[in-house]
Design a protein around this motif. Structure first.
Motif, short mmCIF file in Angstrom:
data_model
loop_
_atom_site.label_atom_id
_atom_site.label_comp_id
_atom_site.label_asym_id
_atom_site.label_seq_id
_atom_site.Cartn_x
_atom_site.Cartn_y
_atom_site.Cartn_z
N PHE A 1 -10.67 -16.12 -2.37
CA PHE A 1 -9.53 -15.24 -2.04
C PHE A 1 -9.40 -15.29 -0.50
N ASN A 2 -9.89 -16.02 0.22
CA ASN A 2 -9.60 -16.23 1.46
C ASN A 2 -8.15 -17.28 1.81
N GLN A 3 -7.26 -17.50 1.15
CA GLN A 3 -6.37 -18.43 1.37
C GLN A 3 -5.10 -17.49 1.41
N GLY A 4 -3.94 -18.15 2.24
CA GLY A 4 -2.82 -17.72 2.22
C GLY A 4 -2.74 -16.76 3.38
N GLN A 5 -1.94 -15.87 3.83
CA GLN A 5 -1.75 -14.80 4.97
C GLN A 5 -2.92 -14.19 5.09
N ARG A 6 -3.77 -14.02 6.17
CA ARG A 6 -4.75 -13.43 6.09
C ARG A 6 -4.49 -12.19 7.23
N GLN A 7 -3.40 -12.05 7.67
CA GLN A 7 -3.01 -10.85 8.68
C GLN A 7 -1.85 -10.37 8.35
N THR A 8 -1.76 -8.92 8.39
CA THR A 8 -0.36 -8.19 8.22
C THR A 8 -0.28 -7.49 9.38
N TYR A 9 0.91 -6.81 9.71
CA TYR A 9 1.22 -6.05 10.63
C TYR A 9 2.06 -4.87 10.36
N THR A 10 1.81 -3.78 11.13
CA THR A 10 2.68 -2.73 11.18
C THR A 10 2.95 -2.17 12.42
N THR A 11 4.26 -2.10 12.76
CA THR A 11 4.64 -1.71 14.18
C THR A 11 4.92 -0.21 14.19
N ILE A 12 4.48 0.58 15.10
CA ILE A 12 4.73 1.95 15.22
C ILE A 12 5.32 2.09 16.69
#
Length: 155
Positions: free
Chosen positions: A133-144
């Motif tokens: 399950f540790n494949q693909g994009q590993r980080q997501t971002y939200t800006t405030i």
């Protein structure tokens, strides 16, 4: 005495150095205390304190977290400003969540404070104990979007 350089022009053997001179009104004062508000979030960050260490308070609708020192508050100078990062959530089996405050360069000049607009970035680091399950994009971002005040205070 004149000497000839490699491209055929003459020099006088004098080295001139440019020394920047600031006018009396061009005082550079860098803030050491920042207070920001955004949707359901508030951040207070000081680059130093009475104890000689940086302090950061992160408050959202679920929690208030206090961070102290360079181990907990990571600061990196970049071309777009200073990135100030803290870990706001950490688990052993699902990853972690970071909050990064993007601090623009601010010169207070003759003033004690300035209004600042910037961004906070929440980074979710995904992790699973199951390697498949540790494949693909590993980080997501939200800006405030954040607005607040930068000040110079005596600690």
């Amino acid at each position: 005495m004149q000497t000839r350089n490699l491209i055929g022009s003459f020099t006088l053997g004098i080295l001139l150095t440019t020394i920047p001179v600031l006018s009396a009104n061009a005082l550079e004062v860098v803030p050491n205390l920042y207070q920001f508000q955004g949707k359901n979030i508030s951040i207070t960050y000081s680059t130093t304190s009475f104890i000689g260490k940086p302090l950061l308070t992160y408050k959202d609708k679920q929690q208030t977290l206090n961070f102290t020192g360079n181990e907990q508050i990571r600061s990196v100078e970049t071309e777009i400003g200073t990135l100030v990062t803290v870990t706001i959530r950490k688990t052993v089996d699902t990853g972690s969540t970071l909050f990064t405050l993007l601090l623009p360069r601010v010169n207070l000049g003759n003033s004690n404070s300035a209004t600042v607009e910037t961004k906070g970035i929440t980074t979710t680091n995904l992790f699973s104990v199951n390697p498949k399950f540790n494949q693909g994009q590993r980080q997501t971002y939200t800006t405030i979007p954040l607005t607040g005040i930068a000040q110079s205070v005596a600690f």
